[in-house]
Scaffold this motif. Structure first.
Motif, PDB file in Angstrom:
ATOM      1  N   PHE A  59       0.837  -1.195   0.000  1.00 45.30           N
ATOM      2  CA  PHE A  59       0.000   0.000   0.000  1.00 45.30           C
ATOM      3  C   PHE A  59       0.873   1.247   0.000  1.00 45.30           C
ATOM      4  N   ASP A  62      -1.654   4.411   4.271  1.00 42.07           N
ATOM      5  CA  ASP A  62      -2.514   3.664   5.188  1.00 42.07           C
ATOM      6  C   ASP A  62      -3.954   3.711   4.713  1.00 42.07           C
ATOM      7  N   GLN A  63      -4.683   2.667   5.001  1.00 42.76           N
ATOM      8  CA  GLN A  63      -6.092   2.574   4.629  1.00 42.76           C
ATOM      9  C   GLN A  63      -6.955   3.097   5.782  1.00 42.76           C
TER      10      GLN A  63
END
Length: 67
Positions: A59, A62-63
């Motif tokens: 990623f 961050d999600q």
């Protein structure tokens, strides 16, 4: 699904189960959740750095659903 992916998915699920059960047990205050999020983000940076070193792309950020 390869064995490694299945194992990784199991680890992710158990981590989520642990985190949520901890919050339910101790009470979900903003302070506790913020501390847990900071710890997770620190570990995610270490994993991301190692993945980059190995030439893997994970990623880019961050999600986060909450900032």
């Amino acid at each position: 699904m390869p064995d490694q992916v299945l194992f990784a998915q199991s680890l992710v699920q158990q981590g989520a189960i642990h985190a949520l059960s901890y919050l339910l047990q101790t009470g979900c205050t903003e302070e506790t959740a913020t501390q847990m999020l900071a710890s997770l983000r620190k570990n995610a940076r270490h994993i991301g750095d190692e993945a980059s070193r190995r030439g893997m792309n994970l990623f880019e950020r961050d999600q986060l659903a909450f900032n």
